[in-house]
Motif scaffolding. Structure first.
Motif, PDB file in Angstrom:
ATOM      1  N   GLU A   1      35.759  49.199   3.881  1.00 42.11           N
ATOM      2  CA  GLU A   1      35.737  47.932   4.614  1.00 42.11           C
ATOM      3  C   GLU A   1      36.800  47.968   5.699  1.00 42.11           C
ATOM      4  O   GLU A   1      37.931  48.398   5.456  1.00 42.11           O
ATOM      5  CB  GLU A   1      36.012  46.792   3.624  1.00 42.11           C
ATOM      6  CG  GLU A   1      35.775  45.419   4.193  1.00 42.11           C
ATOM      7  CD  GLU A   1      35.707  44.332   3.116  1.00 42.11           C
ATOM      8  OE1 GLU A   1      35.990  44.630   1.932  1.00 42.11           O
ATOM      9  OE2 GLU A   1      35.383  43.185   3.474  1.00 42.11           O
ATOM     10  N   LEU A   2      36.431  47.517   6.891  1.00 42.90           N
ATOM     11  CA  LEU A   2      37.395  47.497   8.005  1.00 42.90           C
ATOM     12  C   LEU A   2      37.494  46.075   8.548  1.00 42.90           C
ATOM     13  O   LEU A   2      36.886  45.767   9.581  1.00 42.90           O
ATOM     14  CB  LEU A   2      36.915  48.433   9.130  1.00 42.90           C
ATOM     15  CG  LEU A   2      37.252  49.924   9.009  1.00 42.90           C
ATOM     16  CD1 LEU A   2      36.563  50.707  10.113  1.00 42.90           C
ATOM     17  CD2 LEU A   2      38.761  50.156   9.051  1.00 42.90           C
ATOM     18  N   PRO A   3      38.212  45.205   7.866  1.00 48.61           N
ATOM     19  CA  PRO A   3      38.222  43.805   8.313  1.00 48.61           C
ATOM     20  C   PRO A   3      38.872  43.649   9.686  1.00 48.61           C
ATOM     21  O   PRO A   3      39.860  44.322   9.992  1.00 48.61           O
ATOM     22  CB  PRO A   3      39.018  43.081   7.230  1.00 48.61           C
ATOM     23  CG  PRO A   3      39.676  44.115   6.425  1.00 48.61           C
ATOM     24  CD  PRO A   3      39.075  45.431   6.700  1.00 48.61           C
ATOM     25  N   ASN A   4      38.276  42.788  10.459  1.00 47.49           N
ATOM     26  CA  ASN A   4      38.792  42.468  11.786  1.00 47.49           C
ATOM     27  C   ASN A   4      39.830  41.375  11.660  1.00 47.49           C
ATOM     28  O   ASN A   4      39.531  40.309  11.140  1.00 47.49           O
ATOM     29  CB  ASN A   4      37.624  41.930  12.638  1.00 47.49           C
ATOM     30  CG  ASN A   4      37.448  42.728  13.878  1.00 47.49           C
ATOM     31  OD1 ASN A   4      38.345  43.472  14.278  1.00 47.49           O
ATOM     32  ND2 ASN A   4      36.291  42.584  14.508  1.00 47.49           N
ATOM     33  N   GLY A   5      41.051  41.596  12.097  1.00 47.84           N
ATOM     34  CA  GLY A   5      42.074  40.548  11.996  1.00 47.84           C
ATOM     35  C   GLY A   5      42.494  40.333  10.551  1.00 47.84           C
ATOM     36  O   GLY A   5      42.387  41.231   9.715  1.00 47.84           O
ATOM     37  N   VAL A   6      42.959  39.121  10.268  1.00 49.05           N
ATOM     38  CA  VAL A   6      43.437  38.825   8.898  1.00 49.05           C
ATOM     39  C   VAL A   6      42.228  38.627   7.987  1.00 49.05           C
ATOM     40  O   VAL A   6      41.388  37.765   8.253  1.00 49.05           O
ATOM     41  CB  VAL A   6      44.312  37.548   8.897  1.00 49.05           C
ATOM     42  CG1 VAL A   6      44.797  37.246   7.477  1.00 49.05           C
ATOM     43  CG2 VAL A   6      45.494  37.715   9.837  1.00 49.05           C
ATOM     44  N   PRO A   7      42.128  39.416   6.896  1.00 48.47           N
ATOM     45  CA  PRO A   7      40.946  39.269   6.043  1.00 48.47           C
ATOM     46  C   PRO A   7      40.935  37.945   5.292  1.00 48.47           C
ATOM     47  O   PRO A   7      41.983  37.458   4.877  1.00 48.47           O
ATOM     48  CB  PRO A   7      41.053  40.438   5.059  1.00 48.47           C
ATOM     49  CG  PRO A   7      42.388  41.042   5.223  1.00 48.47           C
ATOM     50  CD  PRO A   7      43.040  40.486   6.438  1.00 48.47           C
ATOM     51  N   ASN A   8      39.736  37.385   5.125  1.00 51.76           N
ATOM     52  CA  ASN A   8      39.587  36.175   4.312  1.00 51.76           C
ATOM     53  C   ASN A   8      39.360  36.533   2.857  1.00 51.76           C
ATOM     54  O   ASN A   8      39.668  35.758   1.968  1.00 51.76           O
ATOM     55  CB  ASN A   8      38.356  35.370   4.764  1.00 51.76           C
ATOM     56  CG  ASN A   8      38.506  34.877   6.176  1.00 51.76           C
ATOM     57  OD1 ASN A   8      39.474  34.203   6.489  1.00 51.76           O
ATOM     58  ND2 ASN A   8      37.567  35.232   7.045  1.00 51.76           N
ATOM     59  N   ASN A   9      38.786  37.705   2.641  1.00 54.89           N
ATOM     60  CA  ASN A   9      38.386  38.072   1.284  1.00 54.89           C
ATOM     61  C   ASN A   9      39.558  38.613   0.474  1.00 54.89           C
ATOM     62  O   ASN A   9      40.488  39.215   1.015  1.00 54.89           O
ATOM     63  CB  ASN A   9      37.248  39.097   1.320  1.00 54.89           C
ATOM     64  CG  ASN A   9      35.984  38.513   1.908  1.00 54.89           C
ATOM     65  OD1 ASN A   9      35.525  38.947   2.947  1.00 54.89           O
ATOM     66  ND2 ASN A   9      35.441  37.500   1.276  1.00 54.89           N
ATOM     67  N   LEU A  10      39.467  38.394  -0.820  1.00 55.41           N
ATOM     68  CA  LEU A  10      40.587  38.691  -1.717  1.00 55.41           C
ATOM     69  C   LEU A  10      41.011  40.164  -1.713  1.00 55.41           C
ATOM     70  O   LEU A  10      42.190  40.474  -1.501  1.00 55.41           O
ATOM     71  CB  LEU A  10      40.206  38.252  -3.144  1.00 55.41           C
ATOM     72  CG  LEU A  10      41.236  38.529  -4.229  1.00 55.41           C
ATOM     73  CD1 LEU A  10      42.532  37.762  -3.967  1.00 55.41           C
ATOM     74  CD2 LEU A  10      40.680  38.164  -5.605  1.00 55.41           C
ATOM     75  N   VAL A  11      40.077  41.069  -1.983  1.00 49.76           N
ATOM     76  CA  VAL A  11      40.477  42.466  -2.204  1.00 49.76           C
ATOM     77  C   VAL A  11      41.062  43.112  -0.936  1.00 49.76           C
ATOM     78  O   VAL A  11      42.123  43.747  -1.005  1.00 49.76           O
ATOM     79  CB  VAL A  11      39.327  43.276  -2.851  1.00 49.76           C
ATOM     80  CG1 VAL A  11      39.657  44.757  -2.906  1.00 49.76           C
ATOM     81  CG2 VAL A  11      39.074  42.726  -4.268  1.00 49.76           C
ATOM     82  N   PRO A  12      40.438  42.957   0.233  1.00 52.86           N
ATOM     83  CA  PRO A  12      41.091  43.508   1.432  1.00 52.86           C
ATOM     84  C   PRO A  12      42.474  42.912   1.671  1.00 52.86           C
ATOM     85  O   PRO A  12      43.390  43.610   2.116  1.00 52.86           O
ATOM     86  CB  PRO A  12      40.139  43.144   2.578  1.00 52.86           C
ATOM     87  CG  PRO A  12      38.868  42.746   1.956  1.00 52.86           C
ATOM     88  CD  PRO A  12      39.110  42.405   0.525  1.00 52.86           C
ATOM     89  N   PHE A  13      42.643  41.630   1.332  1.00 46.49           N
ATOM     90  CA  PHE A  13      43.966  41.007   1.523  1.00 46.49           C
ATOM     91  C   PHE A  13      44.974  41.621   0.550  1.00 46.49           C
ATOM     92  O   PHE A  13      46.120  41.906   0.922  1.00 46.49           O
ATOM     93  CB  PHE A  13      43.894  39.480   1.352  1.00 46.49           C
ATOM     94  CG  PHE A  13      45.030  38.773   2.030  1.00 46.49           C
ATOM     95  CD1 PHE A  13      44.879  38.214   3.293  1.00 46.49           C
ATOM     96  CD2 PHE A  13      46.297  38.708   1.428  1.00 46.49           C
ATOM     97  CE1 PHE A  13      45.954  37.589   3.932  1.00 46.49           C
ATOM     98  CE2 PHE A  13      47.369  38.095   2.072  1.00 46.49           C
ATOM     99  CZ  PHE A  13      47.199  37.535   3.324  1.00 46.49           C
ATOM    100  N   VAL A  14      44.548  41.860  -0.681  1.00 44.97           N
ATOM    101  CA  VAL A  14      45.424  42.501  -1.672  1.00 44.97           C
ATOM    102  C   VAL A  14      45.836  43.880  -1.159  1.00 44.97           C
ATOM    103  O   VAL A  14      47.020  44.243  -1.159  1.00 44.97           O
ATOM    104  CB  VAL A  14      44.709  42.610  -3.048  1.00 44.97           C
ATOM    105  CG1 VAL A  14      45.454  43.552  -3.981  1.00 44.97           C
ATOM    106  CG2 VAL A  14      44.564  41.240  -3.691  1.00 44.97           C
ATOM    107  N   CYS A  15      44.846  44.662  -0.692  1.00 44.81           N
ATOM    108  CA  CYS A  15      45.133  46.035  -0.213  1.00 44.81           C
ATOM    109  C   CYS A  15      46.131  46.000   0.941  1.00 44.81           C
ATOM    110  O   CYS A  15      47.075  46.799   0.985  1.00 44.81           O
ATOM    111  CB  CYS A  15      43.842  46.715   0.249  1.00 44.81           C
ATOM    112  SG  CYS A  15      42.743  47.125  -1.103  1.00 44.81           S
TER     113      CYS A  15
END
Ligand code: NAD
Ligand code: WQD
Length: 357
Positions: free
Chosen positions: A209-223
């Protein structure tokens, strides 16, 4: 049209029965699905406008499969460009339609952007399919259509609830558009997959996953938090009516989810489908936010700095799938453990961290 071109078209028609068009195929779920399709022997063609993805994803796909899919940078809302693509590669057996915007919060502040992109893209694909003798479509829907279900685990018969965001509404509308279109056609059929919460990355860590900007989803934010991009994770509420007070979701491994698309394509052409079918794609198990944090810490050996803050508006308390229908009719089931899945997310984040150093 010259004789050579006409002959090529006829040749293609007879030799391209395994040709699949994947819209949004460089995105998170799309790229993992492209890999699984290629590994299953399909001839994969990708269109993506790179609005939320990167051309380098093609390198990751090649690193895993040893091949590059055909790719063109096309916006699915552009009917003429899509028609040209269908004509150029005439003979798609089916379309897997991922292309959409997916940020729930942004959809609230920019609803028309979401309605235009998500609905018009689908309409173009559906209009072009019969013109180009493409009979099947697999559509990316979401458990968001159920809202907070009255009964858990949630099965496909559960009522569709009022959408909590324009994004969620586009999924409901798109499902309805597909139903009506297939109903009115003798030649088309569709499989609608309602994904629960996709997480993780390919085990090779070549795509993720390559989130654009600040991620909204939990796991990318944790990573990202563990990588030092954010100081701490905000846990949105621990006063829910759940065992540890935090919300519960059904986190599905993205490779398992990608494999469900291969099964959906098989289902479309197994000769048994009479009308469109809808399937929940989830594990059947729920995990709370705290369980995600604790398991992530255990598998990565890293501490997740977090703070409990107020509830996030629009969050539902708990949802997990009853995936029995997909288990039975698609012959699909989630296989990867929660631990392995979270570890794959972390391995991918480590690759991203190295690239951005
Ligand atoms: P993503 O943003 O990573 O992938 C979508 C891809 O579509 C991106 O590569 C983007 O560039 C492309 N795209 C967007 N609009 C386009 C357009 N008009 N023309 C061409 N390309 C376009 O998202 P994802 O997580 O891979 O999600 C794929 C699909 O699954 C979406 O339809 C999404 O709504 C749905 N879905 C996602 C989740 C999730 O949590 N990730 C859950 C349920 C459903
Ligand atoms: C999971 C849990 C948060 C971030 C969204 C879409 C849904 C679907 C999947 C597309 C929740 C909590 C999160 C954070 C937190 N997508 N959380 N701190 O909300 O279940 O679903 O993605 O169709 O439509 O709404 O996923 O990953 O955002 O949140 O505490 O920084 O983690 O409150 O309980 P969600 P999520």
């Amino acid at each position: 049209m010259g004789v050579k071109k006409t002959l090529k078209k006829i040749w293609d028609k007879f030799t391209s029965s395994d040709r699949i068009l994947v819209t949004g195929g460089l995105g998170y779920i799309g790229s993992h699905t492209v890999v699984e399709l290629m590994e299953a022997g399909y001839d994969v063609y990708v269109v993506d406008n790179l609005s939320n993805s990167n051309i380098e994803v093609l390198n990751g796909i090649e690193a895993i499969t040893g091949k590059r899919p055909v790719f063109e940078n096309i916006d699915c809302t552009d009917y003429v460009a899509m028609d040209k693509f269908f004509t150029k590669y005439e003979g798609f057996k089916a379309v897997i339609h991922f292309a959409a915007y997916k940020a729930v919060g942004e959809s609230v502040s920019k609803p028309l952007r979401y309605y235009r992109n998500n609905i018009l893209s689908l309409i173009n694909v559906l209009e072009l399919m019969p013109i180009h003798q493409t009979e099947g479509i697999v559509f990316s829907s979401s458990c968001t259509v159920y809202g907070q279900p009255d009964k858990l685990p949630v099965d496909e018969k559960s009522p569709i609830k009022d959408a909590l965001s324009p994004y969620g509404y586009t999924k409901q509308v798109c499902e309805r558009i597909i139903m009506d279109t297939v109903h009115a056609s003798e030649d088309m059929n569709a499989v609608i997959l309602r994904y629960f919460n996709p997480i993780g990355a390919h085990p090779t860590a070549s795509i993720g996953e390559l989130p654009n900007g600040v991620p909204n989803n939990l796991v990318p934010f944790v990573c990202q938090t563990v990588s030092g991009v954010h100081k701490k994770l905000s846990v949105f509420g621990n006063d829910y009516n759940t065992p540890d007070g935090t919300c519960i979701r059904d986190y599905i491994n993205v490779v398992d989810l990608a494999k469900a698309h291969v099964k959906a394509i098989e289902r479309l052409f197994d000769g048994k489908m009479k009308k469109p079918e809808i399937y929940n794609i989830g594990t059947g198990k729920g995990a709370s936010v705290m369980e995600v944090i604790k398991t992530f810490e255990a598998v990565s050996g890293k501490r997740v700095p977090y703070e409990v803050v107020g509830r996030r508006e629009g969050d539902i308390e708990r949802v997990w799938a009853n995936p029995a229908l997909a288990n039975k009719k698609l012959n699909w089931q989630a296989e990867t453990s929660f631990e392995e899945t979270l570890l794959s997310a972390w391995r991918w984040q480590e690759v991203v961290n190295k690239r951005t150093k």
